[in-house]
Design an enzyme around this catalytic site. Structure first.
Site, PDB file in Angstrom:
ATOM      1  N   ASP A 487       0.802  -1.221   0.000  1.00  0.00           N
ATOM      2  CA  ASP A 487       0.000   0.000   0.000  1.00  0.00           C
ATOM      3  C   ASP A 487       0.831   1.265   0.000  1.00  0.00           C
ATOM      4  OD1 ASP A 487      -2.493  -0.972  -0.051  1.00  0.00           O
ATOM      5  OD2 ASP A 487      -2.884  -0.809   2.087  1.00  0.00           O
TER       6      ASP A 487
HETATM    7  C1  BGC Z   1       0.579   1.292   6.193  1.00  0.00           C
HETATM    8  C2  BGC Z   1       0.223   0.064   5.411  1.00  0.00           C
HETATM    9  C3  BGC Z   1      -1.274  -0.043   5.277  1.00  0.00           C
HETATM   10  C4  BGC Z   1      -1.844   1.252   4.720  1.00  0.00           C
HETATM   11  C5  BGC Z   1      -3.342   1.210   4.557  1.00  0.00           C
HETATM   12  C6  BGC Z   1      -0.103   2.511   5.620  1.00  0.00           C
HETATM   13  O1  BGC Z   1       0.162   3.629   6.433  1.00  0.00           O
HETATM   14  O2  BGC Z   1       1.981   1.454   6.226  1.00  0.00           O
HETATM   15  O3  BGC Z   1       0.779  -1.077   6.043  1.00  0.00           O
HETATM   16  O4  BGC Z   1      -1.585  -1.090   4.445  1.00  0.00           O
HETATM   17  O5  BGC Z   1      -1.479   2.329   5.532  1.00  0.00           O
HETATM   18  O6  BGC Z   1      -4.033   1.497   5.681  1.00  0.00           O
HETATM   19  C1  NOJ Z   2      -1.431  -3.642   5.591  1.00  0.00           C
HETATM   20  C2  NOJ Z   2      -2.656  -3.633   4.753  1.00  0.00           C
HETATM   21  O1  NOJ Z   2      -3.782  -3.997   5.513  1.00  0.00           O
HETATM   22  C3  NOJ Z   2      -2.534  -4.552   3.574  1.00  0.00           C
HETATM   23  O2  NOJ Z   2      -3.660  -4.427   2.754  1.00  0.00           O
HETATM   24  C4  NOJ Z   2      -1.267  -4.255   2.824  1.00  0.00           C
HETATM   25  O3  NOJ Z   2      -1.177  -5.209   1.800  1.00  0.00           O
HETATM   26  C5  NOJ Z   2      -0.052  -4.325   3.719  1.00  0.00           C
HETATM   27  N1  NOJ Z   2      -0.239  -3.466   4.843  1.00  0.00           N
HETATM   28  C6  NOJ Z   2       1.244  -3.965   3.000  1.00  0.00           C
HETATM   29  O4  NOJ Z   2       1.324  -2.613   2.709  1.00  0.00           O
END
Ligand code: BGC
Ligand code: NOJ
Length: 824
Positions: A487
């Site tokens: 993400d």
């Molecule tokens: C985090 C991710 C997460 C994303 C969506 C980001 O700040 O680092 O791990 O998937 O937010 O909420």
């Molecule tokens: C947490 C999120 O919930 C997930 O959707 C994502 O794939 C991982 N972080 C990696 O960024």
């Protein structure tokens, strides 16, 4: 250093001192009513949706940590001294303390001044309430005159509004108190038809429902005025902060024991039966009263607890294994499976790191969570698939999240996370391999929940695949959109405004940046689709549909074409590239100064079969081994970004070594484990597995800091000053993927469309293992023994040798199948 120990026989983790490095939590509830509970009774409860139906308050990021909970105070009437048997909030030194976190329950026990108190917290199956069963024992040799106080603080339902909209909320709080039950009914007079209640099994001296009366002004939960004085004031909340507290006396002879029950619950009345009498503003309690009555009886509580235990016997009975490694056994048999249930239930909404107000159910997340859950309660997996698919957009794309209460796609986050649709295909394939319930493909489901747009699930899956074909980039690789699995790799964001959301800001038209990860995911999902289509068409299809059905060959051709695109444009020489950015430059290449190699495409390409035939997969995995592996797991990339790059987005916003910028993601480590099994390297697969296995890391609790019984999202990477420190425990795809990696690939027991496959890729040092797998109503007892080096497999089923590694479905009515596997 450890803060407790595992009790595998009871399936519990026993915490033996209250001051764990962080609150070590557990979850209560498994269907609609849920609670988080820490080892010092902190936490909160909600109905279905942690944001919209919050029942009790919790103060995130408070000092001290973990404030708001299910509190009990004991007071010695002799000298007025009082304490919290769960240590918090009063924090008196207890002479004995233990917290047993088990499957859906928590038992906190302690002794103070010769008084032992044990509270068992759980949610009875099928009920929207939680029970606190308190047992107080006088271990003194004199009579004890005690007071008991219980306390909860109600949340005014919408947790975000509750913590921000004080000008309104300080005026709307309302309660009723009737027959020793406190009913929290804020907004019940207007548009809500639900309320919360708090009740006690014993005769009470008094109660409080106004926080200030209970605590006293300017006081906190660690020294409430009512407890100090030894008396509640029967306050009725009018606005401000409604609470629930009961006070009762307890007189205990030496050695005497008494049990008291408190219940906290949620109830919804029918809209047309809200009030009793109907023309009044008083809650109609006719329906809820029998429920309250039932759970204020010790025998009913005892039998509800026994049912919860046997429910878990059954759920966990779907897979059990005995290998030479106790950490693997413990995680696979108990805790990892349990965490899969919790992630399935809660997604990413409510934990110590997720505030419950931000994230509903993620499309990507929930589909993946299902992979570790589907064998435990298949009908719930089915329901989830239908909910998810009904939020899918007509383009085949997906809302990134939906709210569990409304089951509608979340407009605030929107869509265009271009990996999302493929996880639906992968989840449905997993469901079908597990259950053989082909009828699911014929379910007519809407797009974007719009009436009239219904199409069979089968067509939803076809559109998932089509979605990527409609958004290919200059190299024939999938466009990344807002982001793929990672993400934080936001290649179209270009945000330079402080505080702007990386997740929702789009600064580019998205026609250039491509993802090699989605390319690999596409190969995995189209191959799954090919298998699914073949099986469905040849054996299970009942309907003819108006839309076109693509044959397996079509999907294989798509997968082959994408594989070629990866070979031509996604290979960097020693490993797979990660992406192309909006300038068409490589991301995750040896040519880059930072972020030269990323883990995701290395693991997922090999997992999807890409590069197995030409040695690329093996080479990429060797590069992972050489460049990304640390004693605490495999980092996400190397070297981390040392500054913020506008064209890369959130990933470079994190300090080096944390989160996606070079942290160890326990979610994608298992992709590499699976990849290693696909290239036959069981030793490496197990080695990687054990590096992040929470039970192995228990010894490092001071460094790791999070709960030693569940996976975390991230362990700080090699470049972080706190390398080895874990964060984001519980709600992470790490649960499902580690479970899949160990059970289906290292142990090799995996469902297929044609039967149960048993094909372990065992570490060389193991002699074998024993497993039991419940699959489509049949119990497979599996005995594996090593006969020589290597991974060659020969299978005997009920004494007869079979060809290959997949056991054909036994005749109907078969209950038990005995499998002997010789490896080497
Ligand atoms: C985090 C991710 C997460 C994303 C969506 C980001 O700040 O680092 O791990 O998937 O937010 O909420
Ligand atoms: C947490 C999120 O919930 C997930 O959707 C994502 O794939 C991982 N972080 C990696 O960024």
């Amino acid at each position: 250093m450890k803060y407790g120990h595992f009790d595998d026989e009871h399936r519990e983790y026993v915490i033996t001192r209250p001051d764990t490095p962080l609150p070590w939590i557990n979850y209560l509830g498994s269907e609609d009513y849920f609670g988080l509970i820490s080892n010092t009774a902190g936490g909160y409860s909600f109905y279905k949706d942690a944001r919209l139906r919050r029942i009790t308050r919790y103060r995130y990021n408070n000092a001290p940590l973990d404030f708001g909970g299910r509190y009990i105070y004991l007071r010695d009437e002799k000298d007025g001294g009082y304490w919290s048997p769960s240590w918090q909030p009063a924090q008196r030194e207890l002479s004995e303390y233990s917290c047993r976190h088990g499957m859906g329950y928590t038992i906190i026990a302690s002794t103070y001044g010769g008084i032992r108190a044990e509270t068992r917290y759980f949610v009875p199956l099928g009920e929207n309430l939680e029970v606190w069963q308190l047992t107080v024992t006088n271990q003194r040799d004199t009579k004890a005159e005690l007071s008991v106080f219980s306390a909860v603080e109600f949340c005014l339902w919408d947790a975000l509004d509750d913590s921000t909209n004080f000008q309104r909320n300080y005026s709307i709080g309302e309660v009723e108190v009737e027959d020793q039950v406190i009913y929290h009914k804020s907004e019940y007079r207007e548009r809500r038809n639900h309320f919360a209640y708090f009740a006690c099994s014993e005769k009470c001296e008094g109660f409080d429902t106004q926080r200030e009366s209970f605590l006293g002004s300017y006081r906190s939960w660690d020294h409430p005025l009512a407890v100090e004085r030894g008396k509640c004031s029967n306050s009725i909340a009018h606005g401000w902060q409604p609470v629930g507290s009961f006070h009762l006396h307890l007189s205990l002879l030496p050695g005497e024991q008494k049990k008291i029950i408190f219940i906290l619950g949620y109830y919804e009345n029918r809209k047309d039966q809200k009030f009793d009498p109907p023309d009044s503003q008083i809650i109609n309690k006719q329906q809820v009263k029998p429920i309250i009555k039932k759970y204020l009886h010790q025998s009913n509580v005892t039998s509800a607890f026994a049912s919860l235990r046997s429910y878990w016997d059954d759920v966990l009975g779907s897979f059990q294994v005995q290998t030479p490694n106790e950490h693997l056994n413990r995680m696979a048999n108990i805790w990892n499976a349990y965490q899969c249930m919790v992630t399935f239930n809660i997604s990413r909404s409510a934990s110590s790191f997720e505030s419950g107000v931000g994230r509903g159910l993620g499309f990507r997340d929930s589909n993946q969570d299902l992979l570790g859950f589907v064998h435990m309660v298949p009908p719930r997996a089915r329901e989830r698939i239908l909910d998810l698919a009904s939020t899918q957009l007509p383009s085949g794309g997906a809302y990134h999240q939906y709210q569990p209460l409304t089951k509608r796609g979340n407009n605030d986050i929107g869509s265009n996370f271009n990996d999302d649709p493929h996880w639906l295909v992968i989840a449905v394939a997993a469901y079908l391999r597990e259950t053989g319930d082909w009828s699911i493909l014929e379910e007519n489901l809407p797009y974007d929940n719009k009436l009239g747009s219904e199409m069979p699930l089968y067509e939803h899956l076809q559109r998932s695949i089509q979605y990527t074909l409609d958004c290919l980039g200059p190299h024939g690789l999938p466009l990344i959109g807002r982001a793929d699995w990672n993400d934080c790799l936001n290649l179209n964001c270009f945000s330079d405004v402080p505080g702007e959301s990386f997740q929702t800001t789009t600064g580019k038209d998205g026609k250039i940046a491509e993802s090699v990860f989605i390319a690999a995911l596409f190969v995995e999902s189209t191959r799954a689709m090919a298998d699914l289509a073949g099986n469905y068409a040849s054996q299970h299809r009942k309907n003819s549909w108006s839309f076109q059905i693509n044959p397996p060959k079509h999907y294989h051709e798509l997968a082959d074409r994408m594989t070629q695109a990866i070979y031509e444009h996604g290979w960097d020489g020693e490993w797979f590239l990660r992406a192309y950015d909006d300038f068409g430059n490589k991301v995750g290449s040896n040519e880059c100064e930072e972020g030269k190699i990323y883990i995701e495409p290395q693991g997922f390409c090999a997992l999807a079969g890409v590069g197995l035939e030409n040695g690329m997969a093996k080479k990429a995995l060797d590069s992972v081994h050489a460049r990304l592996v640390t004693p605490h797991g495999i980092t996400l990339l190397q070297p981390p970004y040392s500054k913020y790059y506008l064209h890369l987005g959130e990933i470079s916003s994190y300090p080096p070594g944390y989160k996606e910028n070079g942290g160890i993601f326990c979610h994608n480590n298992p992709w590499v484990m699976i990849a290693e099994t696909r290239t036959g390297n069981g030793d490496r697969a197990l080695d990687y597995y054990l590096r992040i296995n929470p039970s192995v890391r228990e010894e490092l609790s001071d460094l790791h800091r999070c709960e030693p019984y569940v996976y975390v999202q991230m362990i700080a990477g090699r470049d972080a000053p706190t390398h080895g420190e874990a964060k984001n425990s519980w709600l992470t795809g790490s649960a499902a993927w580690n479970y899949v990696a160990v059970t289906q690939w290292i142990l090799g027991i995996r469902p297929t469309f044609d039967g149960l496959c048993v094909s372990p890729v065992m570490p060389s040092a193991w002699d074998g293992f024993e497993a039991v797998r419940r699959y489509r109503g049949v119990r497979y007892t599996i005995h594996v023994e090593r006969r020589g080096d290597g991974n060659g497999i020969s299978l005997e089923v009920d004494g007869s040798a079979i060809h290959g590694t997949t056991i054909p479905f036994p005749p109907d009515g078969t209950k038990n199948v005995r499998v002997t596997v010789k490896v080497g």
